[in-house]
Design a protein around this motif. Structure first.
Motif, PDB file in Angstrom:
ATOM      1  N   LEU A  41       0.728  -1.147  -0.094  1.00  0.00           N
ATOM      2  CA  LEU A  41      -0.078  -0.064   0.061  1.00  0.00           C
ATOM      3  C   LEU A  41       0.940   1.041  -0.070  1.00  0.00           C
ATOM      4  CD1 LEU A  41      -2.509  -1.294   2.549  1.00  0.00           C
ATOM      5  CD2 LEU A  41      -2.987  -0.826   0.341  1.00  0.00           C
ATOM      6  N   VAL A  42       0.824   2.134  -0.992  1.00  0.00           N
ATOM      7  CA  VAL A  42       1.793   3.195  -1.136  1.00  0.00           C
ATOM      8  C   VAL A  42       1.019   4.348  -0.924  1.00  0.00           C
ATOM      9  CG1 VAL A  42       3.189   4.776  -2.741  1.00  0.00           C
ATOM     10  CG2 VAL A  42       3.140   2.157  -2.828  1.00  0.00           C
ATOM     11  N   VAL A  43       1.537   5.053   0.276  1.00  0.00           N
ATOM     12  CA  VAL A  43       0.737   6.384   0.557  1.00  0.00           C
ATOM     13  C   VAL A  43       1.207   7.472   0.238  1.00  0.00           C
ATOM     14  CG1 VAL A  43       0.086   7.551   2.754  1.00  0.00           C
ATOM     15  CG2 VAL A  43       0.022   4.965   2.690  1.00  0.00           C
ATOM     16  N   ASP A  44       0.359   8.379  -0.386  1.00  0.00           N
ATOM     17  CA  ASP A  44       0.918   9.940  -0.749  1.00  0.00           C
ATOM     18  C   ASP A  44      -0.029  10.893  -0.442  1.00  0.00           C
ATOM     19  OD1 ASP A  44       2.713  11.571  -1.687  1.00  0.00           O
ATOM     20  OD2 ASP A  44       2.912  10.869  -3.673  1.00  0.00           O
ATOM     21  N   ASP A  45       0.248  12.445  -0.520  1.00  0.00           N
ATOM     22  CA  ASP A  45      -0.688  13.076  -0.132  1.00  0.00           C
ATOM     23  C   ASP A  45      -1.547  13.346  -1.413  1.00  0.00           C
ATOM     24  OD1 ASP A  45       1.397  14.491  -1.499  1.00  0.00           O
ATOM     25  OD2 ASP A  45       1.163  16.165  -0.140  1.00  0.00           O
ATOM     26  N   VAL A  46      -1.108  13.867  -2.695  1.00  0.00           N
ATOM     27  CA  VAL A  46      -1.903  14.362  -3.745  1.00  0.00           C
ATOM     28  C   VAL A  46      -1.396  13.523  -5.331  1.00  0.00           C
ATOM     29  CG1 VAL A  46      -2.624  16.471  -5.219  1.00  0.00           C
ATOM     30  CG2 VAL A  46      -2.261  16.598  -2.731  1.00  0.00           C
ATOM     31  N   MET A  47      -2.315  13.086  -5.822  1.00  0.00           N
ATOM     32  CA  MET A  47      -1.925  12.506  -7.135  1.00  0.00           C
ATOM     33  C   MET A  47      -2.401  13.317  -8.180  1.00  0.00           C
ATOM     34  SD  MET A  47      -3.221   8.759  -8.399  1.00  0.00           S
ATOM     35  CE  MET A  47      -2.664   8.020  -9.711  1.00  0.00           C
ATOM     36  N   THR A  48      -1.556  13.938  -9.026  1.00  0.00           N
ATOM     37  CA  THR A  48      -1.959  14.696 -10.332  1.00  0.00           C
ATOM     38  C   THR A  48      -1.954  14.061 -11.253  1.00  0.00           C
ATOM     39  OG1 THR A  48      -0.922  16.602  -8.826  1.00  0.00           O
ATOM     40  CG2 THR A  48      -1.507  16.987 -10.946  1.00  0.00           C
ATOM     41  N   THR A  49      -0.961  13.987 -12.258  1.00  0.00           N
ATOM     42  CA  THR A  49      -0.966  12.938 -13.245  1.00  0.00           C
ATOM     43  C   THR A  49      -0.777  11.463 -13.034  1.00  0.00           C
ATOM     44  OG1 THR A  49       1.368  13.125 -13.616  1.00  0.00           O
ATOM     45  CG2 THR A  49      -0.003  14.937 -14.657  1.00  0.00           C
ATOM     46  N   GLY A  50      -0.224  11.241 -11.880  1.00  0.00           N
ATOM     47  CA  GLY A  50       0.326   9.815 -11.334  1.00  0.00           C
ATOM     48  C   GLY A  50       1.450   9.582 -11.884  1.00  0.00           C
ATOM     49  N   SER A  51       2.332  10.211 -12.613  1.00  0.00           N
ATOM     50  CA  SER A  51       3.626   9.753 -12.879  1.00  0.00           C
ATOM     51  C   SER A  51       4.591   9.361 -11.641  1.00  0.00           C
ATOM     52  CB  SER A  51       4.131  11.148 -13.650  1.00  0.00           C
ATOM     53  OG  SER A  51       3.416  11.529 -14.625  1.00  0.00           O
ATOM     54  N   THR A  52       4.412  10.292 -10.676  1.00  0.00           N
ATOM     55  CA  THR A  52       5.517   9.949  -9.552  1.00  0.00           C
ATOM     56  C   THR A  52       4.776   8.424  -8.767  1.00  0.00           C
ATOM     57  OG1 THR A  52       5.628  12.286  -9.130  1.00  0.00           O
ATOM     58  CG2 THR A  52       6.356  10.597  -7.257  1.00  0.00           C
ATOM     59  N   LEU A  53       3.694   8.321  -8.686  1.00  0.00           N
ATOM     60  CA  LEU A  53       3.193   6.931  -8.058  1.00  0.00           C
ATOM     61  C   LEU A  53       3.549   5.978  -9.225  1.00  0.00           C
ATOM     62  CD1 LEU A  53       0.024   8.412  -6.467  1.00  0.00           C
ATOM     63  CD2 LEU A  53       1.938   7.153  -5.300  1.00  0.00           C
ATOM     64  N   ASP A  54       3.300   6.177 -10.470  1.00  0.00           N
ATOM     65  CA  ASP A  54       3.743   5.257 -11.471  1.00  0.00           C
ATOM     66  C   ASP A  54       5.152   4.868 -11.394  1.00  0.00           C
ATOM     67  OD1 ASP A  54       2.870   3.589 -13.618  1.00  0.00           O
ATOM     68  OD2 ASP A  54       4.135   4.814 -15.123  1.00  0.00           O
ATOM     69  N   GLU A  55       5.853   5.506 -11.361  1.00  0.00           N
ATOM     70  CA  GLU A  55       7.611   5.485 -11.042  1.00  0.00           C
ATOM     71  C   GLU A  55       8.058   4.630  -9.817  1.00  0.00           C
ATOM     72  OE1 GLU A  55       9.325   5.720 -13.679  1.00  0.00           O
ATOM     73  OE2 GLU A  55      11.088   5.355 -12.745  1.00  0.00           O
ATOM     74  N   ALA A  56       7.277   4.983  -8.815  1.00  0.00           N
ATOM     75  CA  ALA A  56       7.420   4.465  -7.518  1.00  0.00           C
ATOM     76  C   ALA A  56       6.916   3.019  -7.747  1.00  0.00           C
ATOM     77  CB  ALA A  56       6.694   5.107  -6.398  1.00  0.00           C
TER      78      ALA A  56
END
Ligand SMILES: [Zn+2]
Ligand SMILES: [Zn+2]
Length: 234
Positions: free
Chosen positions: A198-213
């Protein structure tokens, strides 16, 4: 100091409307929780963007159908609009860590009604670049993840997903540039063979950062990556 004293003596006021008292151990009243953090909105199961009303029954958005992201699912508490955007900014820029606790607890409650979330999944916050942590003094995602892990009774792992490269702010970049900008930004220490995350983050905009993670986590052996975010940019 004064605030913490008042907090102990008086029932905490709702952080949104400042009218009603929050329920014990929360700082949001039930009215505002229902109004601004209600589940039940039709969202893409991958990236949590709102689905158009003219496509009832759709499960994924057009973008995720065309380019399947590395993560498998995303759950958001709300859209990144008022008053949630103001709450996120207050958490980040005025160090309102009580809001990080609140978001973590709300995410735990939201996840408890999701049948798809693996019960053995470990919790990993998205790390900030070292320079950013030094400027801000804290990583908001770690605080949210910690509050979430406590409320949900899950194990948090903070030292495996690492930010190896400082990336310029994403705000001014187009989607393609954002993807390029975050390429290779993360690495994973050790192995995650067979792990659900489960990856936790505050804001998702395009999702590029979470995709890379998610790409880095899966390269290290993670099986299922589910993002938990506070707010989704509509
Ligand atoms: Zn309220
Ligand atoms: Zn999507």
């Amino acid at each position: 100091m004064l605030r913490s004293l008042a907090y102990r003596l008086l029932p905490p006021q709702c952080v949104v409307c400042e009218l009603h008292a929050g329920a014990p151990s929360t700082s949001i009243c039930t009215h505002c929780e229902t109004d601004f953090f209600a589940p039940g909105i039709d969202r893409c199961e991958r990236c949590a963007i709102r689905l158009p009303v003219e496509q009832p029954g759709a499960r994924m958005c057009g973008r995720c159908l065309t380019t399947v992201p590395n993560f498998d699912a995303t759950t958001t508490l709300a859209d990144y609009v008022s008053p949630v955007d103001g709450m996120v900014m207050a958490m980040k820029f005025t160090a309102r860590l009580d809001l990080a606790d609140l978001f973590g607890r709300l995410l735990a409650r939201r996840l408890s009604v999701l049948p798809s979330a693996a019960s053995d999944a470990i919790v990993i916050p998205v790390p900030l670049a070292f320079e950013r942590v030094r400027q801000r003094g804290f990583n908001q995602s770690s605080h949210i993840a910690r509050a979430f892990a406590v409320a949900a009774g899950r194990r948090i792992v903070v030292d495996q997903l690492l930010r190896v490269r400082h990336t310029p702010p994403q705000l001014s970049l187009a989607l393609k540039e954002r993807r390029r900008n975050v390429r290779g930004a993360f690495s994973v220490e050790g192995k995650l063979d067979g792990q659900n995350v489960l990856v936790v983050d505050d804001v998702m905009t395009t999702g590029s950062t979470l995709d890379e993670a998610a790409r880095a986590l899966k390269k290290a052996g993670a099986v299922h990556v589910h993002n938990l975010i506070v707010a989704r940019t509509p």
